[in-house]
Design an enzyme around this catalytic site. Structure first.
Site, PDB file in Angstrom:
ATOM      1  N   ASP A  24      39.837  30.992  40.513  1.00 25.45           N
ATOM      2  CA  ASP A  24      38.921  30.628  41.591  1.00 25.45           C
ATOM      3  C   ASP A  24      38.098  29.432  41.130  1.00 25.45           C
ATOM      4  OD1 ASP A  24      37.519  31.247  44.191  1.00 25.45           O
ATOM      5  OD2 ASP A  24      35.816  31.466  42.825  1.00 25.45           O
TER       6      ASP A  24
ATOM      7  N   GLU B 217      43.834  28.836  45.146  1.00 24.30           N
ATOM      8  CA  GLU B 217      43.578  28.815  46.576  1.00 24.30           C
ATOM      9  C   GLU B 217      43.931  27.441  47.136  1.00 24.30           C
ATOM     10  OE1 GLU B 217      40.029  30.135  49.714  1.00 24.30           O
ATOM     11  OE2 GLU B 217      39.598  29.877  47.575  1.00 24.30           O
TER      12      GLU B 217
ATOM     13  N   CYS C 278      36.860  43.507  48.884  1.00 23.67           N
ATOM     14  CA  CYS C 278      36.637  44.289  47.664  1.00 23.67           C
ATOM     15  C   CYS C 278      37.957  44.419  46.918  1.00 23.67           C
ATOM     16  CB  CYS C 278      36.070  45.666  47.996  1.00 23.67           C
ATOM     17  SG  CYS C 278      35.893  46.754  46.550  1.00 23.67           S
TER      18      CYS C 278
ATOM     19  N   CYS D  62      38.762  48.568  46.438  1.00 26.52           N
ATOM     20  CA  CYS D  62      39.199  49.464  47.513  1.00 26.52           C
ATOM     21  C   CYS D  62      39.726  48.720  48.738  1.00 26.52           C
ATOM     22  CB  CYS D  62      38.049  50.394  47.926  1.00 26.52           C
ATOM     23  SG  CYS D  62      36.691  49.538  48.787  1.00 26.52           S
TER      24      CYS D  62
ATOM     25  N   CYS E 175      30.041  46.842  47.078  1.00 23.11           N
ATOM     26  CA  CYS E 175      30.927  47.214  48.176  1.00 23.11           C
ATOM     27  C   CYS E 175      30.359  48.385  48.962  1.00 23.11           C
ATOM     28  CB  CYS E 175      32.305  47.563  47.623  1.00 23.11           C
ATOM     29  SG  CYS E 175      33.472  48.137  48.869  1.00 23.11           S
TER      30      CYS E 175
ATOM     31  N   CYS F   9      33.187  51.626  48.450  1.00 21.38           N
ATOM     32  CA  CYS F   9      33.332  52.398  47.214  1.00 21.38           C
ATOM     33  C   CYS F   9      32.143  52.274  46.276  1.00 21.38           C
ATOM     34  CB  CYS F   9      34.611  51.968  46.484  1.00 21.38           C
ATOM     35  SG  CYS F   9      34.609  50.235  45.958  1.00 21.38           S
TER      36      CYS F   9
ATOM     37  N   ASP G  36      32.608  35.489  42.118  1.00 20.24           N
ATOM     38  CA  ASP G  36      33.718  34.635  41.700  1.00 20.24           C
ATOM     39  C   ASP G  36      34.827  35.429  41.021  1.00 20.24           C
ATOM     40  OD1 ASP G  36      32.301  32.465  42.694  1.00 20.24           O
ATOM     41  OD2 ASP G  36      31.317  32.071  40.783  1.00 20.24           O
TER      42      ASP G  36
END
Length: 397
Positions: free
Chosen positions: A187, A272, A325, A328, A344, A347, A354
């Protein structure tokens, strides 16, 4: 794997006679390119097409005119090569891979000349160009491959006044690396240049910021000089160009070291698919995004991966890597840029923004390699797959 052709670039210091000859060659290359482009543009307006052979015949005629007789005083090889470059530019235009070719400018365009094997002599580590009696004084900062025979030599001068020569030759030492069972999600960012799915964060050197004060002083001094071709303005302009060159060299060196390390340590690299040219339109972030040089990072990563038998996968830019997330799979509704850590709702896992994004990119990229689902061809840069656009209301960084 076929032998890789690799360009080895070196700095050299020409004599006054060599510098004058090369400067004349640069000017003639620019003149011939512009004349040929003008001829092809006029033919295009008449709905006719002019190819390389026809422009080559035009060059012969131009040399015989009194006005353009000086074109015969320099080597003909770079002049023929610039016509081939123009032909390639039109091929890319007709193939809808590039815009219509533009005229070369004396002040803004790159000063370069390309020589093929008939335009230079390379013997015992000495390079002599056509129309020159002495070899170039090259600083051999790294050795050429054993028994290398350059097929093309490109001489250039940058805006800081430095002279470079690039030798294109086969490099048998570039071979695929042994396959390993490692993959990494990458990233890119501004606070940290790279964040890996392993949790490692690589600091952003911010090369431009380090020299920003010196650059500003030099630019102010240049702005005070009277416009024109005066010696004082030229000296001030070169000072600005040298600072820019220093920044560029350090940035490129950092990116080369990072990309080489990542390619050597990982079999699959997932990034990306960002549209950097659109991101720099944001005037708040444009300077920082340009300094990070994400496009160059991707370019280096892709060609090195192709060299060494690695795989680069580009996940679609609309994939919500920051809001998803990685534990999960719960998708958060909003994730402003100011939020660097979050928990999150599904969960309760605490995430670094990042690192979580890098993990999600890795998972999306591995889904492509495992089942082939969600693959579409690249729109711009070749050499890399792009994971399919996933349902998300908007793109979040």
């Amino acid at each position: 794997m076929a032998c890789v052709k690799r360009a080895f670039k070196y700095r050299f210091f020409p004599t006054d006679a060599q510098a004058a000859e090369l400067s004349r060659t640069f000017g003639c290359v620019r003149k011939v390119y512009n004349l040929a482009l003008a001829a092809r543009t006029e033919a295009w307006a008449r709905q006719e097409r002019v190819n390389y052979n026809q422009t080559s015949a035009m060059l012969t005629v131009w040399k015989k005119t009194e006005e353009l007789a000086y074109l015969a005083e320099v080597s003909s090889v770079p002049l023929q090569q610039c016509l081939r470059h123009l032909q390639a530019a039109f091929t890319n235009f007709f193939g809808k891979r590039a815009k219509y070719p533009r005229f070369k400018s004396r002040k803004r365009s790159r000063k370069s000349a390309e020589y093929t094997t008939s335009g230079f002599r390379f013997r015992e580590g000495e390079l002599t160009l056509a129309k020159m009696s002495e070899p170039l004084d090259i600083v051999w900062s790294r050795p050429l491959p054993a028994g290398a025979r350059p097929s093309t030599v490109t001489v250039s001068q940058d805006s800081a006044g430095r002279w470079f020569v690039s030798l294109l030759c086969d490099d048998p030492s570039v071979q695929p690396l042994p396959a390993i069972d490692k993959a990494v999600g990458i990233d890119v960012g501004l606070n940290h240049l790279l964040t890996l799915s392993t949790g490692e964060k690589i600091a952003n050197p911010r090369h431009e910021r380090r020299d920003r004060a010196r650059l500003a002083r030099a630019q102010r001094a240049l702005a005070k000089k009277a416009k024109g071709d005066g010696a004082n303005r030229a000296k001030a302009r070169r000072k600005v160009a040298k600072i820019h060159a220093r920044i560029t060299d350090r940035r490129r060196d950092t990116l080369h070291k990072l990309t080489t390390r990542l390619v050597r340590e990982n079999q699959t690299l997932v990034i990306e698919d960002l549209t950097v040219r659109n991101m720099v339109k944001n005037h708040t972030l444009a300077r920082a995004v340009s300094d990070a040089s994400w496009s160059e990072f991707r370019s280096l990563l892709e060609y090195k991966a192709a060299w060494y038998g690695r795989e680069v996968i580009a996940v679609d830019r609309f994939f919500p890597s920051s809001r998803l997330c990685s534990h999960c799979g719960t998708l958060q509704e909003r994730m402003p840029l100011s939020v660097r850590t979050w928990t999150c709702d599904g969960c309760g896992t605490a995430h670094d923004r990042d690192v979580n994004a890098a993990k999600n990119l890795l998972a999306a990229g591995l889904a492509v390699t495992v089942c082939g689902a969600g693959v579409r061809p690249q729109r711009s840069t070749p050499g890399g797959q792009s994971a399919m656009k996933q349902n998300s209301p908007r793109r979040e960084p």
